[in-house]
Write a protein that holds these residues in place. Sequence first.
Motif, PDB file in Angstrom:
ATOM      1  N   GLU A 122       0.704  -1.130   0.130  1.00 22.15           N
ATOM      2  CA  GLU A 122       0.062  -0.004  -0.218  1.00 22.15           C
ATOM      3  C   GLU A 122       0.947   1.216  -0.006  1.00 22.15           C
ATOM      4  O   GLU A 122       0.588   2.207  -0.615  1.00 22.15           O
ATOM      5  CB  GLU A 122      -0.907   0.027   1.288  1.00 22.15           C
ATOM      6  CG  GLU A 122      -2.217  -1.041   1.144  1.00 22.15           C
ATOM      7  CD  GLU A 122      -2.791  -0.774  -0.331  1.00 22.15           C
ATOM      8  OE1 GLU A 122      -3.317   0.394  -0.636  1.00 22.15           O
ATOM      9  OE2 GLU A 122      -3.244  -1.750  -0.722  1.00 22.15           O
ATOM     10  N   ARG A 123       1.977   1.304   0.704  1.00 17.46           N
ATOM     11  CA  ARG A 123       2.981   2.279   0.762  1.00 17.46           C
ATOM     12  C   ARG A 123       3.405   2.508  -0.602  1.00 17.46           C
ATOM     13  O   ARG A 123       3.469   3.641  -1.154  1.00 17.46           O
ATOM     14  CB  ARG A 123       3.957   2.263   1.799  1.00 17.46           C
ATOM     15  CG  ARG A 123       5.199   3.045   1.546  1.00 17.46           C
ATOM     16  CD  ARG A 123       4.870   4.579   2.324  1.00 17.46           C
ATOM     17  NE  ARG A 123       6.090   5.271   2.151  1.00 17.46           N
ATOM     18  CZ  ARG A 123       5.983   6.426   1.582  1.00 17.46           C
ATOM     19  NH1 ARG A 123       4.913   6.988   1.311  1.00 17.46           N
ATOM     20  NH2 ARG A 123       7.141   7.050   1.642  1.00 17.46           N
ATOM     21  N   SER A 134       0.965   4.002  -2.814  1.00 16.07           N
ATOM     22  CA  SER A 134       0.471   5.390  -2.578  1.00 16.07           C
ATOM     23  C   SER A 134       1.638   6.499  -3.042  1.00 16.07           C
ATOM     24  O   SER A 134       1.217   7.501  -3.353  1.00 16.07           O
ATOM     25  CB  SER A 134       0.590   5.522  -1.157  1.00 16.07           C
ATOM     26  OG  SER A 134       1.841   5.663  -0.470  1.00 16.07           O
TER      27      SER A 134
END
Length: 138
Positions: free
Chosen positions: A67-68, A71
Amino acid sequence: MIKRILVPVDGSASSEKSIVQAISIAEKFNAKIHFLYVANINQIAINPNLTHAIMDAMRAAGTAILERAASMVPENVAYEKIMETGAPAAVILEYEEILDADLIIMGSRGLGVVKGVLLGSVSQYIIERAKGPVMVIK
């Protein structure tokens, strides 16, 4: 022409730098980035009662790391998140073939010569065995 970039991620500082580099190259070539997190089975405890808890924790960590990475990607760059379980070096090489990756961009753990020889280095293993180009980011 670079169309598919494989980026193994592990949440380290060098892994974050590899994401930035992959984004830069993907923008230039209109390439797709394939983020790969591998839950390392070599780190699982031998105790079978702990195995499920450890795997759940590793998957949760992998989800957060993926997810990081996602993003950080601008809207104009295509990407995919992949989570696997296994020996990281073997899984990375397997995905190089599955994706027909044009380039692997990965971070270096910076083990140094002595620790790298004693403990092994995933990035060194990939450099020696990958079919295509590998960029290692420090």
